[in-house]
Design a protein around this motif. Structure first.
Motif, PDB file in Angstrom:
ATOM      1  N   LYS A 129       0.836  -1.202   0.000  1.00  0.00           N
ATOM      2  CA  LYS A 129       0.000   0.000   0.000  1.00  0.00           C
ATOM      3  C   LYS A 129       0.870   1.250   0.000  1.00  0.00           C
ATOM      4  N   ALA A 130       1.915   1.240   0.795  1.00  0.00           N
ATOM      5  CA  ALA A 130       2.812   2.388   0.880  1.00  0.00           C
ATOM      6  C   ALA A 130       3.496   2.665  -0.453  1.00  0.00           C
ATOM      7  N   VAL A 131       3.945   1.609  -1.101  1.00  0.00           N
ATOM      8  CA  VAL A 131       4.633   1.745  -2.388  1.00  0.00           C
ATOM      9  C   VAL A 131       3.713   2.404  -3.413  1.00  0.00           C
ATOM     10  N   ASN A 132       2.439   2.101  -3.360  1.00  0.00           N
ATOM     11  CA  ASN A 132       1.485   2.686  -4.305  1.00  0.00           C
ATOM     12  C   ASN A 132       1.113   4.131  -3.971  1.00  0.00           C
ATOM     13  N   MET A 133       1.339   4.554  -2.742  1.00  0.00           N
ATOM     14  CA  MET A 133       0.938   5.886  -2.298  1.00  0.00           C
ATOM     15  C   MET A 133       2.002   6.955  -2.479  1.00  0.00           C
ATOM     16  N   LEU A 134       3.247   6.568  -2.379  1.00  0.00           N
ATOM     17  CA  LEU A 134       4.318   7.555  -2.276  1.00  0.00           C
ATOM     18  C   LEU A 134       4.864   8.009  -3.625  1.00  0.00           C
ATOM     19  N   VAL A 135       5.421   9.197  -3.627  1.00  0.00           N
ATOM     20  CA  VAL A 135       6.095   9.722  -4.820  1.00  0.00           C
ATOM     21  C   VAL A 135       7.520   9.151  -4.862  1.00  0.00           C
ATOM     22  N   PRO A 136       8.166   9.200  -6.030  1.00  0.00           N
ATOM     23  CA  PRO A 136       9.489   8.561  -6.180  1.00  0.00           C
ATOM     24  C   PRO A 136      10.537   8.928  -5.128  1.00  0.00           C
ATOM     25  N   ASP A 137      10.635  10.188  -4.743  1.00  0.00           N
ATOM     26  CA  ASP A 137      11.633  10.567  -3.734  1.00  0.00           C
ATOM     27  C   ASP A 137      11.344   9.917  -2.382  1.00  0.00           C
ATOM     28  N   GLU A 138      10.075   9.894  -2.020  1.00  0.00           N
ATOM     29  CA  GLU A 138       9.690   9.248  -0.756  1.00  0.00           C
ATOM     30  C   GLU A 138       9.922   7.750  -0.831  1.00  0.00           C
ATOM     31  N   LEU A 139       9.658   7.169  -1.981  1.00  0.00           N
ATOM     32  CA  LEU A 139       9.881   5.729  -2.157  1.00  0.00           C
ATOM     33  C   LEU A 139      11.346   5.372  -1.968  1.00  0.00           C
ATOM     34  N   LYS A 140      12.206   6.181  -2.504  1.00  0.00           N
ATOM     35  CA  LYS A 140      13.637   5.940  -2.374  1.00  0.00           C
ATOM     36  C   LYS A 140      14.047   5.954  -0.903  1.00  0.00           C
ATOM     37  N   GLU A 141      13.531   6.939  -0.187  1.00  0.00           N
ATOM     38  CA  GLU A 141      13.833   7.050   1.249  1.00  0.00           C
ATOM     39  C   GLU A 141      13.245   5.870   2.027  1.00  0.00           C
ATOM     40  N   LEU A 142      12.006   5.498   1.684  1.00  0.00           N
ATOM     41  CA  LEU A 142      11.373   4.356   2.358  1.00  0.00           C
ATOM     42  C   LEU A 142      12.150   3.074   2.107  1.00  0.00           C
ATOM     43  N   LYS A 143      12.583   2.886   0.882  1.00  0.00           N
ATOM     44  CA  LYS A 143      13.343   1.681   0.536  1.00  0.00           C
ATOM     45  C   LYS A 143      14.602   1.585   1.384  1.00  0.00           C
ATOM     46  N   SER A 144      15.344   2.658   1.447  1.00  0.00           N
ATOM     47  CA  SER A 144      16.572   2.682   2.232  1.00  0.00           C
ATOM     48  C   SER A 144      16.279   2.389   3.710  1.00  0.00           C
ATOM     49  N   TRP A 145      15.273   3.040   4.245  1.00  0.00           N
ATOM     50  CA  TRP A 145      14.899   2.850   5.650  1.00  0.00           C
ATOM     51  C   TRP A 145      14.461   1.413   5.917  1.00  0.00           C
ATOM     52  N   CYS A 146      13.660   0.863   5.027  1.00  0.00           N
ATOM     53  CA  CYS A 146      13.156  -0.509   5.209  1.00  0.00           C
ATOM     54  C   CYS A 146      14.288  -1.525   5.238  1.00  0.00           C
ATOM     55  N   TYR A 147      15.236  -1.378   4.333  1.00  0.00           N
ATOM     56  CA  TYR A 147      16.350  -2.332   4.314  1.00  0.00           C
ATOM     57  C   TYR A 147      17.202  -2.215   5.575  1.00  0.00           C
ATOM     58  N   LYS A 148      17.334  -1.010   6.113  1.00  0.00           N
ATOM     59  CA  LYS A 148      18.086  -0.839   7.363  1.00  0.00           C
ATOM     60  C   LYS A 148      17.329  -1.450   8.535  1.00  0.00           C
ATOM     61  N   GLN A 149      16.018  -1.217   8.589  1.00  0.00           N
ATOM     62  CA  GLN A 149      15.205  -1.654   9.723  1.00  0.00           C
ATOM     63  C   GLN A 149      14.830  -3.138   9.666  1.00  0.00           C
ATOM     64  N   PHE A 150      14.482  -3.611   8.471  1.00  0.00           N
ATOM     65  CA  PHE A 150      13.885  -4.944   8.348  1.00  0.00           C
ATOM     66  C   PHE A 150      14.625  -5.869   7.388  1.00  0.00           C
ATOM     67  N   GLY A 151      15.795  -5.453   6.923  1.00  0.00           N
ATOM     68  CA  GLY A 151      16.532  -6.213   5.924  1.00  0.00           C
ATOM     69  C   GLY A 151      16.847  -7.640   6.328  1.00  0.00           C
ATOM     70  N   LYS A 152      17.193  -7.846   7.572  1.00  0.00           N
ATOM     71  CA  LYS A 152      17.531  -9.204   8.025  1.00  0.00           C
ATOM     72  C   LYS A 152      16.283 -10.080   8.149  1.00  0.00           C
ATOM     73  N   MET A 153      15.202  -9.477   8.585  1.00  0.00           N
ATOM     74  CA  MET A 153      13.988 -10.235   8.869  1.00  0.00           C
ATOM     75  C   MET A 153      13.142 -10.481   7.610  1.00  0.00           C
TER      76      MET A 153
END
Length: 64
Positions: free
Chosen positions: A25-49
């Motif tokens: 849902k988030a991926v469909n809502m956000l603009v490209p710049d926000e998506l880039k930031e979310l992607k980076s944050w997600c891999y840092k927070q949840f990358g192992k899991m």
């Protein structure tokens, strides 16, 4: 909106299916710049899991 999405993802991270649903849902809502930031944050927070889920959700959206 991005901070709200981060909060939601943290709260549902106990359940893989729910996490993936909210991430999609988030991926469909956000603009490209926000998506880039979310992607980076997600891999840092949840990358192992949830690396497989993250790869699946972000593979068709944002390169890098």
């Amino acid at each position: 909106m991005l901070e709200y999405i981060k909060t939601i993802l943290q709260k549902v991270s106990f359940d893989k299916a729910l996490f993936e649903k909210e991430l999609r849902k988030a991926v469909n809502m956000l603009v490209p710049d926000e998506l880039k930031e979310l992607k980076s944050w997600c891999y840092k927070q949840f990358g192992k899991m949830y690396r497989v889920v993250l790869n699946r959700c972000f593979s068709r959206v944002v390169p890098g």
